[in-house]
Design a protein around this motif. Structure first.
Motif, PDB file in Angstrom:
ATOM      1  N   PRO A  10     -15.433  45.481  -1.914  1.00 49.39           N
ATOM      2  CA  PRO A  10     -15.679  46.884  -1.633  1.00 49.39           C
ATOM      3  C   PRO A  10     -16.815  47.078  -0.620  1.00 49.39           C
ATOM      4  O   PRO A  10     -17.727  46.250  -0.570  1.00 49.39           O
ATOM      5  CB  PRO A  10     -16.042  47.459  -3.005  1.00 49.39           C
ATOM      6  N   LEU A  11     -16.696  48.126   0.161  1.00 58.58           N
ATOM      7  CA  LEU A  11     -17.760  48.418   1.123  1.00 58.58           C
ATOM      8  C   LEU A  11     -19.067  48.620   0.369  1.00 58.58           C
ATOM      9  O   LEU A  11     -19.093  49.096  -0.755  1.00 58.58           O
ATOM     10  CB  LEU A  11     -17.432  49.700   1.895  1.00 58.58           C
ATOM     11  N   GLU A  12     -20.099  48.261   1.030  1.00 60.89           N
ATOM     12  CA  GLU A  12     -21.412  48.363   0.388  1.00 60.89           C
ATOM     13  C   GLU A  12     -21.763  49.817   0.111  1.00 60.89           C
ATOM     14  O   GLU A  12     -21.636  50.661   0.979  1.00 60.89           O
ATOM     15  CB  GLU A  12     -22.443  47.797   1.359  1.00 60.89           C
ATOM     16  N   HIS A  13     -22.184  50.095  -1.080  1.00 62.22           N
ATOM     17  CA  HIS A  13     -22.705  51.438  -1.333  1.00 62.22           C
ATOM     18  C   HIS A  13     -24.063  51.537  -0.652  1.00 62.22           C
ATOM     19  O   HIS A  13     -24.743  50.554  -0.451  1.00 62.22           O
ATOM     20  CB  HIS A  13     -22.843  51.679  -2.832  1.00 62.22           C
ATOM     21  N   GLY A  14     -24.442  52.750  -0.326  1.00 62.02           N
ATOM     22  CA  GLY A  14     -25.730  52.891   0.318  1.00 62.02           C
ATOM     23  C   GLY A  14     -25.582  53.018   1.821  1.00 62.02           C
ATOM     24  O   GLY A  14     -26.541  53.293   2.513  1.00 62.02           O
ATOM     25  N   ALA A  15     -24.363  52.819   2.333  1.00 59.90           N
ATOM     26  CA  ALA A  15     -24.137  52.993   3.761  1.00 59.90           C
ATOM     27  C   ALA A  15     -23.384  54.296   3.987  1.00 59.90           C
ATOM     28  O   ALA A  15     -22.540  54.671   3.189  1.00 59.90           O
ATOM     29  CB  ALA A  15     -23.326  51.825   4.298  1.00 59.90           C
ATOM     30  N   GLY A  16     -23.717  54.998   5.058  1.00 61.11           N
ATOM     31  CA  GLY A  16     -22.934  56.164   5.436  1.00 61.11           C
ATOM     32  C   GLY A  16     -23.396  57.449   4.766  1.00 61.11           C
ATOM     33  O   GLY A  16     -24.174  57.435   3.814  1.00 61.11           O
ATOM     34  N   PRO A  17     -22.881  58.556   5.291  1.00 63.05           N
ATOM     35  CA  PRO A  17     -23.369  59.867   4.882  1.00 63.05           C
ATOM     36  C   PRO A  17     -22.999  60.244   3.445  1.00 63.05           C
ATOM     37  O   PRO A  17     -23.609  61.129   2.866  1.00 63.05           O
ATOM     38  CB  PRO A  17     -22.689  60.817   5.869  1.00 63.05           C
ATOM     39  N   LEU A  18     -21.990  59.599   2.866  1.00 63.75           N
ATOM     40  CA  LEU A  18     -21.558  60.012   1.536  1.00 63.75           C
ATOM     41  C   LEU A  18     -21.908  58.959   0.500  1.00 63.75           C
ATOM     42  O   LEU A  18     -21.332  58.891  -0.565  1.00 63.75           O
ATOM     43  CB  LEU A  18     -20.051  60.267   1.539  1.00 63.75           C
ATOM     44  N   ALA A  19     -22.870  58.132   0.861  1.00 64.81           N
ATOM     45  CA  ALA A  19     -23.228  57.013  -0.018  1.00 64.81           C
ATOM     46  C   ALA A  19     -23.628  57.504  -1.396  1.00 64.81           C
ATOM     47  O   ALA A  19     -24.218  58.567  -1.548  1.00 64.81           O
ATOM     48  CB  ALA A  19     -24.378  56.236   0.593  1.00 64.81           C
ATOM     49  N   GLY A  20     -23.297  56.693  -2.388  1.00 70.22           N
ATOM     50  CA  GLY A  20     -23.776  56.991  -3.728  1.00 70.22           C
ATOM     51  C   GLY A  20     -22.852  57.889  -4.519  1.00 70.22           C
ATOM     52  O   GLY A  20     -23.015  58.037  -5.713  1.00 70.22           O
ATOM     53  N   ILE A  59      -2.115  56.388 -14.681  1.00 63.99           N
ATOM     54  CA  ILE A  59      -2.741  56.032 -13.408  1.00 63.99           C
ATOM     55  C   ILE A  59      -4.229  55.870 -13.672  1.00 63.99           C
ATOM     56  O   ILE A  59      -4.860  56.762 -14.254  1.00 63.99           O
ATOM     57  CB  ILE A  59      -2.455  57.101 -12.330  1.00 63.99           C
ATOM     58  N   GLN A  60      -4.768  54.722 -13.291  1.00 63.33           N
ATOM     59  CA  GLN A  60      -6.157  54.410 -13.636  1.00 63.33           C
ATOM     60  C   GLN A  60      -7.131  54.990 -12.610  1.00 63.33           C
ATOM     61  O   GLN A  60      -6.807  55.153 -11.438  1.00 63.33           O
ATOM     62  CB  GLN A  60      -6.357  52.892 -13.729  1.00 63.33           C
ATOM     63  N   ARG A  61      -8.330  55.221 -13.078  1.00 63.76           N
ATOM     64  CA  ARG A  61      -9.393  55.732 -12.217  1.00 63.76           C
ATOM     65  C   ARG A  61      -9.707  54.742 -11.103  1.00 63.76           C
ATOM     66  O   ARG A  61      -9.846  53.534 -11.343  1.00 63.76           O
ATOM     67  CB  ARG A  61     -10.642  55.958 -13.055  1.00 63.76           C
ATOM     68  N   GLY A  62      -9.748  55.253  -9.892  1.00 62.78           N
ATOM     69  CA  GLY A  62     -10.170  54.423  -8.771  1.00 62.78           C
ATOM     70  C   GLY A  62      -9.073  53.573  -8.153  1.00 62.78           C
ATOM     71  O   GLY A  62      -9.307  52.853  -7.194  1.00 62.78           O
ATOM     72  N   GLU A  63      -7.862  53.662  -8.677  1.00 66.13           N
ATOM     73  CA  GLU A  63      -6.807  52.842  -8.062  1.00 66.13           C
ATOM     74  C   GLU A  63      -6.070  53.624  -6.981  1.00 66.13           C
ATOM     75  O   GLU A  63      -6.107  54.851  -6.937  1.00 66.13           O
ATOM     76  CB  GLU A  63      -5.847  52.262  -9.105  1.00 66.13           C
ATOM     77  N   VAL A  64      -5.413  52.864  -6.102  1.00 64.87           N
ATOM     78  CA  VAL A  64      -4.509  53.472  -5.132  1.00 64.87           C
ATOM     79  C   VAL A  64      -3.111  53.230  -5.671  1.00 64.87           C
ATOM     80  O   VAL A  64      -2.668  52.083  -5.791  1.00 64.87           O
ATOM     81  CB  VAL A  64      -4.658  52.862  -3.729  1.00 64.87           C
ATOM     82  N   PHE A  65      -2.458  54.312  -6.055  1.00 68.14           N
ATOM     83  CA  PHE A  65      -1.202  54.206  -6.783  1.00 68.14           C
ATOM     84  C   PHE A  65      -0.060  54.734  -5.922  1.00 68.14           C
ATOM     85  O   PHE A  65      -0.115  55.853  -5.421  1.00 68.14           O
ATOM     86  CB  PHE A  65      -1.317  55.013  -8.087  1.00 68.14           C
ATOM     87  N   GLY A  66       0.958  53.929  -5.744  1.00 68.96           N
ATOM     88  CA  GLY A  66       2.078  54.309  -4.884  1.00 68.96           C
ATOM     89  C   GLY A  66       3.284  54.769  -5.688  1.00 68.96           C
ATOM     90  O   GLY A  66       3.554  54.250  -6.773  1.00 68.96           O
ATOM     91  N   ILE A  67       3.988  55.761  -5.149  1.00 75.00           N
ATOM     92  CA  ILE A  67       5.239  56.233  -5.766  1.00 75.00           C
ATOM     93  C   ILE A  67       6.336  56.109  -4.722  1.00 75.00           C
ATOM     94  O   ILE A  67       6.222  56.672  -3.628  1.00 75.00           O
ATOM     95  CB  ILE A  67       5.116  57.707  -6.216  1.00 75.00           C
ATOM     96  N   ILE A  68       7.365  55.323  -5.043  1.00 80.29           N
ATOM     97  CA  ILE A  68       8.481  55.186  -4.105  1.00 80.29           C
ATOM     98  C   ILE A  68       9.786  55.546  -4.814  1.00 80.29           C
ATOM     99  O   ILE A  68       9.852  55.635  -6.029  1.00 80.29           O
ATOM    100  CB  ILE A  68       8.571  53.767  -3.476  1.00 80.29           C
ATOM    101  N   ASN A 218     -11.296  55.594  -0.663  1.00 83.41           N
ATOM    102  CA  ASN A 218     -11.074  55.063  -2.022  1.00 83.41           C
ATOM    103  C   ASN A 218     -12.236  54.192  -2.458  1.00 83.41           C
ATOM    104  O   ASN A 218     -12.739  54.303  -3.577  1.00 83.41           O
ATOM    105  CB  ASN A 218      -9.746  54.286  -2.034  1.00 83.41           C
ATOM    106  N   GLN A 219     -12.692  53.348  -1.557  1.00 82.31           N
ATOM    107  CA  GLN A 219     -13.739  52.396  -1.936  1.00 82.31           C
ATOM    108  C   GLN A 219     -15.122  53.035  -1.941  1.00 82.31           C
ATOM    109  O   GLN A 219     -15.932  52.769  -2.818  1.00 82.31           O
ATOM    110  CB  GLN A 219     -13.704  51.193  -0.990  1.00 82.31           C
ATOM    111  N   ARG A 220     -15.371  53.869  -0.933  1.00 82.35           N
ATOM    112  CA  ARG A 220     -16.712  54.434  -0.818  1.00 82.35           C
ATOM    113  C   ARG A 220     -16.969  55.544  -1.796  1.00 82.35           C
ATOM    114  O   ARG A 220     -18.041  55.680  -2.359  1.00 82.35           O
ATOM    115  CB  ARG A 220     -16.932  54.937   0.599  1.00 82.35           C
TER     116      ARG A 220
END
Ligand code: ADP
Ligand code: MG
Length: 375
Positions: A10-20, A59-68, A218-220
């Motif tokens: 995952p991208l490092e938390h603490g980077a970017g304007p929406l960090a945290g 659908i779990q928290r934090g997952e990317v869930f696809g529907i086809i 999703n990650q940040r």
């Protein structure tokens, strides 16, 4: 193509304007979204249409869930019950364990702010600038000006449109329009983002950049992303798990590597066929049901489903078969760190019987079958 591999870093938390902000969405063991025995019946012109029939799904928290699923399978109906754009006819939708059926108007407004949505055709206001499009839902919600300006600036930065804030939708490319759509969907810091064919109007390169942005979000931000797409490559690229709908029912679900590596249901197989290494026409034309002579090669289709986590061991295969082995077609791809795919091998001059070749093939591959013979 190994974007999925990046998901484990995952991208490092603490980077970017929406960090945290991910901390605002702590991990919980319970499902983020749960459907139980969900049904939806529309009153169509020719009588009732059962669009969803007894859907049970977590659908779990934090997952990317696809529907086809094929067109008309019920994908949009399902996703639209999450923010109650569609009212279920039966069953329940629980978000964070709360049944949303009982929500009054006020609670519905609040719910919809916690759930962002993006669409295939972007749904932007053509007479408003990029800035105004993103700001509008904040204005409607009565957010003070200073706070609005901070939020819009922050989101335009996130989606890479800082320089375009004065532009009108007509002056933007498709990818830029969808970036505005994404920024607008995030104004209320939602915990869930719904995407209904959000990349279907975009060219492949732009699709890649939008998927990259969704993955970053999703990650940040720790958002749960639920996406519908008819593009299997999109699922392969960013989803953790996928469900296959057919005529309002779930016919298959699982981690993406599993469903893509070894689809069980006919509908899944059909949907995923473009990604499978099926026999090209020229090979098909050369293939015979019986060997033409002693020197004919038998063609084996070895399928690797990713279930063992191991890559195909070519030297073990060649040693096991003896004789001459050539690779006619196929390959593996990596999904979620697993190698899966097909190898079509032509084997000749082996001392082994076909049965013995298959037994040995199955020690390496998860499935093996004879496709025929080539001269
Ligand atoms: N508002 C509606 N009125 C009547 N039938 C509808 C309505 N919306 C969807 N349907 C029907 O419900 C079924 C599922 O539709 P939908 O959820 O849009 O499928 P998908 O998104 O998978 O293409 C289809 O048969 C469709 O025709
Ligand atoms: Mg749809």
């Amino acid at each position: 193509m190994n974007a999925t591999a990046q998901r484990s870093q995952p991208l490092e938390h603490g980077a970017g304007p929406l960090a945290g902000r991910a901390e605002l969405h702590p991990q919980k063991a319970s499902a983020h979204v749960r459907f139980t025995q969900l049904g939806k019946v529309y009153e169509g012109r020719q009588g009732p249409v059962a669009a969803l029939k007894g859907i049970d799904l977590d659908i779990q928290r934090g997952e990317v869930f696809g529907i086809i699923g094929r067109s008309g399978a019920g994908k949009s109906s399902l996703i639209r019950t999450i923010n109650r754009l569609e009212q279920p006819s039966s069953g329940r939708v629980l978000i964070d364990q709360v049944d949303i059926a009982a929500f009054n108007e006020d609670k519905l407004v609040e719910l919809r702010r916690r759930i962002g949505m993006i669409f295939q055709h972007f749904n932007l206001m053509s007479a408003k600038t990029v800035w105004q499009n993103v700001e509008l839902p904040l204005k409607v919600a009565g957010v003070p000006k200073e706070q609005r300006q901070r939020k819009v600036a922050e989101l335009l930065e996130l989606v890479g449109l800082k320089d375009k804030h004065k532009a009108y939708p007509a002056q933007l490319s498709g990818g830029q329009k969808q970036r505005v759509g994404i920024a607008r969907a995030l104004v209320h810091d939602p915990a869930i983002l719904l995407c209904d064919e959000a990349t279907s109007a975009l060219d492949p390169e732009t699709t890649q950049s939008i998927l990259g942005l969704l993955r970053e979000i999703n990650q940040r931000l720790g958002l749960t992303i639920i996406l519908i797409t008819h593009e299997m490559a999109v699922i392969r690229e960013i989803c953790d798990r996928v469900v296959v709908l057919e005529q309002g029912e779930i016919v298959e679900q699982g981690p993406v590597w599993q469903v893509f590596g070894d689809p069980q249901h006919e509908v899944s197989k059909t949907l995923l066929a473009p990604l499978q290494h099926v026999l090209p026409d020229d090979l098909h034309a050369r293939l015979h049901a019986q060997p033409s002579d002693k020197s004919a090669s038998v063609v084996l289709d070895l399928q690797f489903t990713g279930s063992t986590g191991n890559e195909p061991d070519l030297s073990a295969l060649f040693n096991a078969f003896g004789g001459r082995v050539s690779l006619l077609h196929g390959g593996v791809e990596r999904i979620q760190g697993r190698a899966l795919g097909h190898l079509l091998l032509a084997i000749s001059h082996s001392p082994l019987s076909i049965e013995e070749l298959l037994i040995r093939a199955r020690k390496q591959a998860q499935h093996a079958k004879v496709l025929g013979y080539v001269a």
